[in-house]
Design an enzyme around this catalytic site. Structure first.
Site, PDB file in Angstrom:
ATOM      1  N   LYS A   1       0.929  -1.250  -0.036  1.00  0.00           N
ATOM      2  CA  LYS A   1      -0.049  -0.051  -0.053  1.00  0.00           C
ATOM      3  C   LYS A   1       0.793   1.297  -0.048  1.00  0.00           C
ATOM      4  CE  LYS A   1       0.508   1.505   4.270  1.00  0.00           C
ATOM      5  NZ  LYS A   1       1.261   2.537   4.927  1.00  0.00           N
TER       6      LYS A   1
ATOM      7  N   ALA B   1      10.077  -0.360   4.199  1.00  0.00           N
ATOM      8  CA  ALA B   1      10.078   0.657   2.982  1.00  0.00           C
ATOM      9  C   ALA B   1       9.021   1.485   3.156  1.00  0.00           C
ATOM     10  CB  ALA B   1      10.318  -0.269   1.858  1.00  0.00           C
TER      11      ALA B   1
ATOM     12  N   ASP C   1      -1.714  -0.312  10.566  1.00  0.00           N
ATOM     13  CA  ASP C   1      -1.929  -0.460   9.362  1.00  0.00           C
ATOM     14  C   ASP C   1      -2.998  -1.467   8.996  1.00  0.00           C
ATOM     15  OD1 ASP C   1      -0.559   1.744   8.786  1.00  0.00           O
ATOM     16  OD2 ASP C   1       1.173   0.644   7.653  1.00  0.00           O
TER      17      ASP C   1
END
Length: 296
Positions: free
Chosen positions: A18, A107, A146
């Protein structure tokens, strides 16, 4: 997430990456976390997880492909998600997981959270727990902020600490180039650095209605990523990536999450070659599309 049910004892799940198309960090909460205001978008870069019922208890996790940086197998989000499900539901027995890692680790692309959400979904399917999307999302927030997003449509305005997910419908007819430098950025350190200047409350950005990709990109240009200003100074490589994308006609270039991945948005398929990136080294480039997710 995308699910392929092979038989009653085995499922294969595609766990997507995402992006934070914009990200605002707001006031600190009483629980020590920060409220956020962000637009999350899944993209066509996937980890592939094959989950099979085991004969005993516990989780047997095998990594396929690049596993650098994933950490100890008994302390990653997949293992934590399985242990939570096994503690909560007596029906959950042992599983064997083959995890093919394609999403760069650490990342800013949510790969670990997506894998953990896939683990919760796999347990729900294999052990016939019959949990709803909302129930799985509530389980997920206990693992990471998340996770609830990955039980939705893949496009959402996200607020609170990540647990408030409002699905929306946005255009997907554009292209995205992701460039991930070879280093990782600590999310905790990013928040600590941001706190130094975060003293005044503000009104969160409100995304207007967007019927076309042009309108969406124009609206995104009015927002930003609150981590980016500090990271452009602390990590010159991030500025280098952003400038490289803009020089190659990206309509918008921005860091995702707390970095270090930077994405560039294009209306047409971009021409990008890895060997054209000066000082490429082992940086990773992916050309992807925004996607929406089905129900299950």
């Amino acid at each position: 997430m995308f699910v392929k049910r092979i038989d009653s004892d085995r499922v294969v799940i595609g766990a997507p990456a995402k992006l934070n198309l914009f990200l605002e960090v707001l006031e600190r909460r009483p629980d020590g976390y920060h409220n956020i205001n962000s637009l999350f978008q899944t993209v066509s870069l996937f980890d592939r997880m094959k989950v099979t019922k085991g004969t005993g208890s516990g989780i047997d996790l095998q990594l396929i492909g690049s596993s650098a940086g994933i950490g100890a197998l008994d302390d990653n989000l997949v293992t934590k998600a399985y242990r939570l499900m096994a503690e909560k539901f007596d029906a959950v027995r042992g599983i064997r997981v083959e995890l093919e890692k394609n999403i760069p680790i650490g990342a800013g692309l949510g790969g670990g959270s997506s894998d953990a959400a896939a683990t919760i979904l796999a347990c729900n399917l294999l052990f016939d727990l019959r949990l709803s999307r909302d129930q799985m999302a509530r389980m997920g927030i206990r693992i990471g902020a998340d996770l609830p997003f990955f039980f939705g449509r893949g496009q959402a305005l996200v607020s609170g600490r990540g647990e408030i997910v409002r699905d929306i419908e946005l255009p997907t007819d554009y292209w995205i180039v992701l460039i991930t430098p070879s280093f990782q950025v600590s999310t905790a350190a990013s928040y600590a650095q941001l706190d130094l200047g975060l003293t005044v409350a503000r009104e969160p950005f409100s995304l207007p209605s967007c019927r076309t990709a042009d309108e969406l990109i124009g609206s995104l240009a009015l927002a930003g990523n609150d981590f980016e200003a500090n990271h452009l100074v602390s990590y010159p490589e991030i500025r280098k990536v952003r400038d490289w994308l803009l020089a190659r006609r990206a309509l918008l270039a921005r860091m995702s999450g707390s970095g270090p991945t930077v994405f560039g948005i294009y209306l047409a398929a971009p021409e990008t070659e890895q060997d054209n990136v000066e000082g490429w080294g082992d940086w990773r480039l992916h050309t992807v599309r925004p996607i929406t997710l089905g129900t299950y």
